[in-house]
Write a protein that holds these residues in place. Structure first.
Motif, PDB file in Angstrom:
ATOM      1  N   LEU A 164     -69.613  25.926 -51.039  1.00  0.00           N
ATOM      2  CA  LEU A 164     -70.375  25.343 -51.890  1.00  0.00           C
ATOM      3  C   LEU A 164     -69.076  24.803 -53.044  1.00  0.00           C
ATOM      4  O   LEU A 164     -68.640  25.620 -53.956  1.00  0.00           O
ATOM      5  N   PRO A 165     -69.073  23.360 -53.057  1.00  0.00           N
ATOM      6  CA  PRO A 165     -67.819  22.969 -53.976  1.00  0.00           C
ATOM      7  C   PRO A 165     -68.437  23.041 -55.534  1.00  0.00           C
ATOM      8  O   PRO A 165     -69.477  23.103 -55.529  1.00  0.00           O
ATOM      9  N   TRP A 166     -67.621  23.125 -56.453  1.00  0.00           N
ATOM     10  CA  TRP A 166     -68.126  23.377 -57.911  1.00  0.00           C
ATOM     11  C   TRP A 166     -68.338  21.995 -58.363  1.00  0.00           C
ATOM     12  O   TRP A 166     -67.381  20.975 -58.173  1.00  0.00           O
ATOM     13  N   SER A 167     -69.022  21.864 -59.299  1.00  0.00           N
ATOM     14  CA  SER A 167     -69.267  20.781 -60.267  1.00  0.00           C
ATOM     15  C   SER A 167     -69.386  21.317 -61.809  1.00  0.00           C
ATOM     16  O   SER A 167     -69.683  22.509 -62.043  1.00  0.00           O
ATOM     17  N   LEU A 168     -69.382  20.391 -62.627  1.00  0.00           N
ATOM     18  CA  LEU A 168     -69.566  20.475 -64.013  1.00  0.00           C
ATOM     19  C   LEU A 168     -71.107  19.884 -64.295  1.00  0.00           C
ATOM     20  O   LEU A 168     -71.005  18.891 -64.087  1.00  0.00           O
ATOM     21  N   ALA A 169     -71.865  20.753 -64.807  1.00  0.00           N
ATOM     22  CA  ALA A 169     -73.353  20.391 -64.951  1.00  0.00           C
ATOM     23  C   ALA A 169     -73.407  20.032 -66.336  1.00  0.00           C
ATOM     24  O   ALA A 169     -72.804  20.756 -67.350  1.00  0.00           O
ATOM     25  N   VAL A 170     -73.780  18.577 -66.669  1.00  0.00           N
ATOM     26  CA  VAL A 170     -73.983  18.363 -68.199  1.00  0.00           C
ATOM     27  C   VAL A 170     -75.190  17.240 -68.207  1.00  0.00           C
ATOM     28  O   VAL A 170     -75.529  17.061 -67.361  1.00  0.00           O
ATOM     29  N   SER A 171     -75.460  17.412 -69.566  1.00  0.00           N
ATOM     30  CA  SER A 171     -76.541  16.373 -69.742  1.00  0.00           C
ATOM     31  C   SER A 171     -76.327  14.832 -69.470  1.00  0.00           C
ATOM     32  O   SER A 171     -74.865  14.644 -69.916  1.00  0.00           O
ATOM     33  N   ALA A 228     -78.701  28.227 -65.797  1.00  0.00           N
ATOM     34  CA  ALA A 228     -77.334  27.647 -66.320  1.00  0.00           C
ATOM     35  C   ALA A 228     -77.614  25.932 -66.211  1.00  0.00           C
ATOM     36  O   ALA A 228     -77.125  25.439 -67.186  1.00  0.00           O
ATOM     37  N   ILE A 229     -77.875  25.637 -64.997  1.00  0.00           N
ATOM     38  CA  ILE A 229     -78.084  24.231 -64.947  1.00  0.00           C
ATOM     39  C   ILE A 229     -79.083  23.592 -65.832  1.00  0.00           C
ATOM     40  O   ILE A 229     -79.136  22.394 -66.454  1.00  0.00           O
ATOM     41  N   LEU A 230     -80.229  24.152 -65.973  1.00  0.00           N
ATOM     42  CA  LEU A 230     -81.282  23.888 -66.829  1.00  0.00           C
ATOM     43  C   LEU A 230     -80.905  23.746 -67.999  1.00  0.00           C
ATOM     44  O   LEU A 230     -81.028  22.584 -69.042  1.00  0.00           O
ATOM     45  N   LEU A 231     -80.175  24.697 -68.605  1.00  0.00           N
ATOM     46  CA  LEU A 231     -79.590  24.481 -70.181  1.00  0.00           C
ATOM     47  C   LEU A 231     -78.658  23.519 -70.270  1.00  0.00           C
ATOM     48  O   LEU A 231     -78.588  22.854 -71.291  1.00  0.00           O
ATOM     49  N   ALA A 232     -77.869  23.385 -69.227  1.00  0.00           N
ATOM     50  CA  ALA A 232     -77.005  22.116 -69.273  1.00  0.00           C
ATOM     51  C   ALA A 232     -77.549  20.746 -69.385  1.00  0.00           C
ATOM     52  O   ALA A 232     -77.386  19.891 -70.092  1.00  0.00           O
ATOM     53  N   GLU A 233     -78.621  20.608 -68.511  1.00  0.00           N
ATOM     54  CA  GLU A 233     -79.614  19.272 -68.487  1.00  0.00           C
ATOM     55  C   GLU A 233     -80.131  19.186 -69.856  1.00  0.00           C
ATOM     56  O   GLU A 233     -80.182  18.353 -70.188  1.00  0.00           O
ATOM     57  N   LEU A 234     -80.609  20.212 -70.484  1.00  0.00           N
ATOM     58  CA  LEU A 234     -81.209  20.217 -71.707  1.00  0.00           C
ATOM     59  C   LEU A 234     -80.151  19.906 -72.884  1.00  0.00           C
ATOM     60  O   LEU A 234     -80.480  19.655 -74.155  1.00  0.00           O
ATOM     61  N   GLY A 235     -78.804  19.677 -72.658  1.00  0.00           N
ATOM     62  CA  GLY A 235     -78.052  19.502 -73.534  1.00  0.00           C
ATOM     63  C   GLY A 235     -77.437  20.601 -74.341  1.00  0.00           C
ATOM     64  O   GLY A 235     -76.737  20.574 -75.427  1.00  0.00           O
ATOM     65  N   LEU A 236     -77.657  21.880 -73.771  1.00  0.00           N
ATOM     66  CA  LEU A 236     -77.009  22.806 -74.644  1.00  0.00           C
ATOM     67  C   LEU A 236     -75.914  23.748 -74.485  1.00  0.00           C
ATOM     68  O   LEU A 236     -75.496  24.641 -74.583  1.00  0.00           O
ATOM     69  N   GLY A 237     -75.164  22.703 -73.824  1.00  0.00           N
ATOM     70  CA  GLY A 237     -74.002  23.305 -73.269  1.00  0.00           C
ATOM     71  C   GLY A 237     -73.530  22.787 -71.782  1.00  0.00           C
ATOM     72  O   GLY A 237     -74.103  22.141 -71.027  1.00  0.00           O
ATOM     73  N   HIS A 238     -72.127  23.180 -71.359  1.00  0.00           N
ATOM     74  CA  HIS A 238     -71.627  22.841 -70.076  1.00  0.00           C
ATOM     75  C   HIS A 238     -71.746  24.049 -69.245  1.00  0.00           C
ATOM     76  O   HIS A 238     -71.552  25.251 -69.643  1.00  0.00           O
ATOM     77  N   ALA A 239     -71.986  23.929 -67.706  1.00  0.00           N
ATOM     78  CA  ALA A 239     -71.790  24.788 -66.799  1.00  0.00           C
ATOM     79  C   ALA A 239     -71.100  24.422 -65.504  1.00  0.00           C
ATOM     80  O   ALA A 239     -71.323  23.506 -65.126  1.00  0.00           O
ATOM     81  N   VAL A 240     -70.108  25.469 -65.300  1.00  0.00           N
ATOM     82  CA  VAL A 240     -69.417  25.123 -63.986  1.00  0.00           C
ATOM     83  C   VAL A 240     -70.302  25.656 -62.929  1.00  0.00           C
ATOM     84  O   VAL A 240     -70.300  27.100 -62.928  1.00  0.00           O
TER      85      VAL A 240
END
Length: 298
Positions: A164-171, A228-240
């Motif tokens: 699984l390659p890594w991505s940064l999850a952001v809003s 982690a991804i859901l919080l990033a989608e909500l704009g509450l931070g970044h998640a690798v």
């Protein structure tokens, strides 16, 4: 010395408490204590150190508990194989894994397996870490463990299945959302959402970022990647995060997963005590999952 004495000792050593062991075994604390004392009398050694907040195994207790755990695991596994051989396809497969694994890696395989083996049962046991999965394997409580693969362990074989390659999850509203790719240096000042400190994937991520001169700051902790991804989608931070297919596409218009190709991919797969000792049903399930995950490999 009886088999019950030995089983009860391993539960006491694992839980660190006579009362907790009694609850797990559905018996009295006095009965648990009597089993341990009988072992100590027969061996002429103290197996536990009693403290006000519980018990701690002595060196002798650790040695015996480790040997018993390995031995009981093999015995339980052999008995299950004999039972399944007698019942044909009516046996069960016991799998331990994280809370979201079935959704991301096994959904299609479960349907396929049930179609092929309608009389078989699947028993899923949720653990919060790869260490917990290894412990369940060693204790003989499960047949298969789906884990983030790490260093080789003498207690289990590890079989890689998917990378699984890594991505940064952001809003979608984040300034980084327009980037096509990111480099580790782009995370220099990032404050990240991460899994617990002892998780294998977080430890690997921290090591790989450190190799690039990045010391990540994890200021929000969650139990699983989906959160982690859901919080990033909500704009509450970044998640690798590992690039999980279920989070891509039109179902998540406010989420962006930006690849970080410089980071080595995360490897997930099976851990087993011995692959050649798996029951036919357990091997069939593991191979079914592997086959369905195959197209995801880079």
């Amino acid at each position: 010395m009886t088999l019950d004495d030995l089983r009860i000792l391993t539960v006491v050593c694992r839980t660190g408490s006579l009362s907790a062991a009694a609850r797990e075994l559905s018996c009295t604390q006095s009965a648990v204590s009597q089993h341990v004392k009988r072992l100590e009398r027969e061996l002429g050694l103290s197996l536990l150190e009693r403290h006000t907040r519980g018990v701690v195994p002595t060196p002798a207790g650790r040695t015996l508990s480790a040997a018993v755990t390995a031995g009981l695991g093999c015995i339980d596994h052999a008995l299950r194989q004999l039972e399944e051989a007698a019942r044909g396809e009516r046996g069960s497969v016991r799998i331990t894994t994280g809370a979201t694994t079935v959704r991301h890696f096994m959904a299609a395989a479960v349907v396929d397996f049930r179609r092929r083996f309608p009389l078989a049962s699947l028993e899923f046991q949720t653990e919060t870490s790869s260490r917990g999965c290894f412990d369940a394997l060693a204790a003989g409580g499960v047949d298969l463990a789906w884990i983030t693969l790490g260093p080789a362990s003498p207690a289990a074989e590890q079989h890689p299945v998917v990378e699984l390659p890594w991505s940064l999850a952001v809003s979608a509203s984040d300034p980084l959302a327009a980037r096509a790719v990111l480099a580790p240096v782009d995370l220099l000042d990032a404050r990240l959402i991460g899994l617990p400190r002892n998780s294998t994937s977080r430890l690997q991520l921290a090591d790989w970022l450190a190799d690039s001169g990045i010391q990540p700051v994890f200021d929000t902790s969650v139990a699983d990647w989906d959160t982690a991804i859901l919080l990033a989608e909500l704009g509450l931070g970044h998640a690798v995060v590992p690039t999980l297919p279920a989070w891509s596409g039109p179902g998540h218009p406010n989420l962006r997963l930006i690849p970080i190709p410089a980071l080595p991919a995360l490897t997930a797969g099976w851990a087993v005590r011995r692959w050649d000792a798996l029951s036919p049903l357990a091997r069939a399930f593991a191979e079914t999952v592997t086959r369905h995950c195959g197209p995801r490999n880079p």
